[in-house]
Design an enzyme around this catalytic site. Structure first.
Site, PDB file in Angstrom:
ATOM      1  N   ASP A 100      49.353  51.266   9.467  1.00  0.00           N
ATOM      2  CA  ASP A 100      50.047  51.860  10.186  1.00  0.00           C
ATOM      3  C   ASP A 100      51.392  51.853  10.118  1.00  0.00           C
ATOM      4  O   ASP A 100      52.231  52.767  10.532  1.00  0.00           O
ATOM      5  CB  ASP A 100      50.092  50.714  11.411  1.00  0.00           C
ATOM      6  CG  ASP A 100      49.093  50.743  12.110  1.00  0.00           C
ATOM      7  OD1 ASP A 100      48.072  51.165  12.236  1.00  0.00           O
ATOM      8  OD2 ASP A 100      48.547  49.449  12.364  1.00  0.00           O
ATOM      9  N   SER A 116      43.514  52.555  11.685  1.00  0.00           N
ATOM     10  CA  SER A 116      44.555  52.577  10.268  1.00  0.00           C
ATOM     11  C   SER A 116      43.680  51.655   8.869  1.00  0.00           C
ATOM     12  O   SER A 116      43.221  52.253   8.029  1.00  0.00           O
ATOM     13  CB  SER A 116      45.326  51.062   9.873  1.00  0.00           C
ATOM     14  OG  SER A 116      44.987  50.326  10.122  1.00  0.00           O
ATOM     15  N   HIS A 117      42.424  52.132   9.471  1.00  0.00           N
ATOM     16  CA  HIS A 117      41.050  51.567   8.281  1.00  0.00           C
ATOM     17  C   HIS A 117      40.030  51.879   8.737  1.00  0.00           C
ATOM     18  O   HIS A 117      38.686  51.537   8.432  1.00  0.00           O
ATOM     19  CB  HIS A 117      41.061  49.839   8.585  1.00  0.00           C
ATOM     20  CG  HIS A 117      41.921  49.279   8.168  1.00  0.00           C
ATOM     21  ND1 HIS A 117      43.188  48.765   9.004  1.00  0.00           N
ATOM     22  CD2 HIS A 117      42.410  49.176   6.924  1.00  0.00           C
ATOM     23  CE1 HIS A 117      43.960  48.555   7.831  1.00  0.00           C
ATOM     24  NE2 HIS A 117      43.855  47.816   6.712  1.00  0.00           N
TER      25      HIS A 117
HETATM   26  P1  NDP Z   1      47.454  44.615  16.141  1.00  0.00           P
HETATM   27  O1  NDP Z   1      48.315  44.645  16.018  1.00  0.00           O
HETATM   28  O2  NDP Z   1      46.929  46.365  15.849  1.00  0.00           O
HETATM   29  O3  NDP Z   1      45.735  43.850  17.041  1.00  0.00           O
HETATM   30  C1  NDP Z   1      45.601  42.799  16.072  1.00  0.00           C
HETATM   31  C2  NDP Z   1      45.582  42.587  17.768  1.00  0.00           C
HETATM   32  O4  NDP Z   1      45.764  41.991  18.642  1.00  0.00           O
HETATM   33  C3  NDP Z   1      43.268  43.254  17.676  1.00  0.00           C
HETATM   34  O5  NDP Z   1      42.523  41.369  17.700  1.00  0.00           O
HETATM   35  C4  NDP Z   1      43.523  43.189  19.448  1.00  0.00           C
HETATM   36  O6  NDP Z   1      42.653  43.889  19.689  1.00  0.00           O
HETATM   37  C5  NDP Z   1      44.744  42.345  19.781  1.00  0.00           C
HETATM   38  N1  NDP Z   1      45.907  43.004  20.406  1.00  0.00           N
HETATM   39  C6  NDP Z   1      46.230  44.348  20.478  1.00  0.00           C
HETATM   40  N2  NDP Z   1      47.373  44.961  21.188  1.00  0.00           N
HETATM   41  C7  NDP Z   1      46.746  43.136  23.092  1.00  0.00           C
HETATM   42  C8  NDP Z   1      47.561  43.814  23.843  1.00  0.00           C
HETATM   43  N3  NDP Z   1      48.344  44.483  24.169  1.00  0.00           N
HETATM   44  N4  NDP Z   1      46.284  42.249  24.472  1.00  0.00           N
HETATM   45  C9  NDP Z   1      46.098  41.996  24.283  1.00  0.00           C
HETATM   46  N5  NDP Z   1      45.426  41.811  22.732  1.00  0.00           N
HETATM   47  C10 NDP Z   1      46.220  42.349  21.906  1.00  0.00           C
HETATM   48  O7  NDP Z   1      46.267  44.965  14.864  1.00  0.00           O
HETATM   49  P2  NDP Z   1      47.032  44.665  13.576  1.00  0.00           P
HETATM   50  O8  NDP Z   1      47.945  46.201  13.098  1.00  0.00           O
HETATM   51  O9  NDP Z   1      48.313  43.456  12.870  1.00  0.00           O
HETATM   52  O10 NDP Z   1      45.884  44.865  11.994  1.00  0.00           O
HETATM   53  C11 NDP Z   1      45.300  46.442  12.096  1.00  0.00           C
HETATM   54  C12 NDP Z   1      43.973  46.194  11.204  1.00  0.00           C
HETATM   55  O11 NDP Z   1      44.907  46.218   9.977  1.00  0.00           O
HETATM   56  C13 NDP Z   1      43.607  44.619  11.255  1.00  0.00           C
HETATM   57  O12 NDP Z   1      42.283  45.263  11.125  1.00  0.00           O
HETATM   58  C14 NDP Z   1      43.247  44.159  10.185  1.00  0.00           C
HETATM   59  O13 NDP Z   1      42.522  43.069   9.729  1.00  0.00           O
HETATM   60  C15 NDP Z   1      43.689  45.155   9.223  1.00  0.00           C
HETATM   61  N6  NDP Z   1      44.392  45.315   8.010  1.00  0.00           N
HETATM   62  C16 NDP Z   1      43.771  44.276   6.832  1.00  0.00           C
HETATM   63  C17 NDP Z   1      43.826  44.388   5.169  1.00  0.00           C
HETATM   64  C18 NDP Z   1      43.731  44.727   4.377  1.00  0.00           C
HETATM   65  O14 NDP Z   1      43.814  43.359   3.109  1.00  0.00           O
HETATM   66  N7  NDP Z   1      41.885  44.336   4.435  1.00  0.00           N
HETATM   67  C19 NDP Z   1      45.432  43.763   5.634  1.00  0.00           C
HETATM   68  C20 NDP Z   1      46.151  44.158   6.802  1.00  0.00           C
HETATM   69  C21 NDP Z   1      45.576  44.173   7.770  1.00  0.00           C
HETATM   70  P3  NDP Z   1      42.126  44.886  19.606  1.00  0.00           P
HETATM   71  O15 NDP Z   1      40.982  45.849  18.715  1.00  0.00           O
HETATM   72  O16 NDP Z   1      41.319  45.510  21.113  1.00  0.00           O
HETATM   73  O17 NDP Z   1      42.870  46.482  19.533  1.00  0.00           O
HETATM   74  O1  PYC Z   2      46.785  48.196   6.014  1.00  0.00           O
HETATM   75  O2  PYC Z   2      47.909  46.106   5.072  1.00  0.00           O
HETATM   76  C1  PYC Z   2      46.812  47.242   5.564  1.00  0.00           C
HETATM   77  C2  PYC Z   2      45.888  47.030   4.379  1.00  0.00           C
HETATM   78  C3  PYC Z   2      46.202  46.414   3.357  1.00  0.00           C
HETATM   79  C4  PYC Z   2      44.502  46.294   2.683  1.00  0.00           C
HETATM   80  C5  PYC Z   2      44.190  46.998   3.435  1.00  0.00           C
HETATM   81  N1  PYC Z   2      44.809  46.877   4.272  1.00  0.00           N
END
Ligand code: NDP
Ligand code: PYC
Length: 342
Positions: free
Chosen positions: A191, A50-51
């Protein structure tokens, strides 16, 4: 750029170089291009799709719109023994973090703790790259960034919070750092976009439609609807905390405060970021990384065999050995983008 059914592989450094060329051709300075290319290629390498390269069209349309300054030079200020601020100059957050990195290491080691408050910045990336390097230096790090109003606070009716991720990294004695990185929304906005493109429905509890009704249709969330915080009132409280730490404390915008409508194509949230770096040796001496190992071992014995970060590290190792997986169409499109100025 949609994920192609057919995938191919590219060497990590070749992908980095390709992305750097694209960024520079579309208006960033060479330094900004290198930093963003490394960040985006690293996400693709680690399977954080997603990034990864999925974000390139959004970066480029934003640069074209004039909403972000791709040539910005961050201004670092040493404001207190444990406090560094950076005005990112309406540029991207990653060059601002890079500019302050060595000072943060020095301060965290000298004082036991250091805070980095970045404002006037755009963060469009995964958050783990902002903390993992500190843990590789033996330090504990936390990062908070707010994004754009697309999440309804608990019990509320209109989107106010961003997807507001939190990341944490701690060194381990015998392994890669323990790192988690998670949106405080039920799902990252990226996502939801990917699910919409692939015409997949979402699990229940992720979001609401334009009428505020629960929906599993990603398009309904994206077109006038909104996401929900994860875990009801608990995720909502964490998201509120991120707004306060990443925006109120840094001097950046809250997720609801900026108006990008005069900049068609703008996608990057103009907010702030807070990073806290702690030297664990100032607490319980030199044993912290071993204590992390003990906890992980106990978690494994308790039945949690997959730790946060494990999947990324596995994908990283595989990609470094065999090449980074990328859609064949995506790669062809990137190669076109590298040829033409935006
Ligand atoms: P996920 O729900 O995919 O994962 C969250 C965390 O949980 C990760 O550290 C992941 O590790 C871990 N994890 C996932 N599945 C398991 C499991 N079964 N058991 C144990 N640990 C687990 O992430 P999000 O969807 O919440 O976020 C995705 C990305 O989006 C992130 O990198 C976030 O920084 C980015 N994002 C950026 C934003 C921005 O403003 N720049 C805004 C919102 C999100 P692993 O990495 O090993 O899968
Ligand atoms: O995936 O929620 C997101 C997000 C917001 C800004 C960058 N990524």
């Amino acid at each position: 750029m949609t994920a192609s059914a057919q995938s191919t592989r590219i060497d990590f450094s070749e992908l980095e170089a390709l992305l750097a060329t694209i960024f520079e051709r579309h208006g960033t300075s060479p330094e900004v291009a290198r930093t963003l290319a490394n960040n985006c290629a690293s996400a693709q390498r680690d399977g954080a799709l997603s990034h990864g390269v999925f974000r390139i069209p959004g970066y480029l349309s934003t640069l074209k719109s004039g909403w972000v300054n791709g040539q910005a030079v961050p201004s670092v200020e040493d404001v207190a023994p444990g406090f560094v601020t950076v005005d990112a100059g309406n540029g991207f957050a990653q060059p601002a973090l890079a500019a302050a990195h060595n000072l943060m290491l020095k301060k965290a080691r000298a004082n036991g703790i250091a805070m980095l408050a970045v404002r006037n910045s755009h963060h469009f990336a995964a958050l783990w790259p902002d903390v993992e390097p500190y843990a590789r230096e033996g330090l504990v790090a936390l990062a908070f960034v707010n994004s754009m109003a697309c999440v309804v606070p608990f019990g509320g009716k209109k989107p106010l919070f961003g997807t507001n991720p939190i990341s944490f990294a701690a060194p381990r004695a015998h392994s890669d750092p323990l790192v988690f990185d998670l949106a405080t929304s039920a799902m990252a906005h990226g996502d939801v976009q990917i699910a919409a493109r692939e015409e997949r429905t979402l699990p229940r509890g992720c979001g609401v439609d334009a009428d505020g009704k629960p929906t599993t249709d990603p398009a309904a969330i994206l077109n006038g609807g909104a996401l929900l915080p994860f875990g009801g009132h608990k995720g909502s409280a964490l998201s509120m905390m991120v707004e306060l730490l990443a925006a109120a404390l840094t001097g950046g915008n809250f997720s609801f405060e900026f108006d990008w409508s005069p900049y068609p194509g703008a996608k990057t949230p103009w907010t702030g970021e807070l990073v806290i770096v702690i030297d664990p040796s100032r607490g319980a001496g030199s044993d912290f990384a071993k204590r992390v190992e003990t906890l992980v071992q106990e978690m494994e014995w308790a039945g949690q065999t997959r730790q946060p970060g494990d999947k990324r590290y596995q994908q990283r190792a595989e990609a470094m050995a065999n090449g980074v997986v990328i859609g064949a169409d995506e790669l062809a499109h990137l190669r076109e983008l590298a040829k033409v100025p935006g």
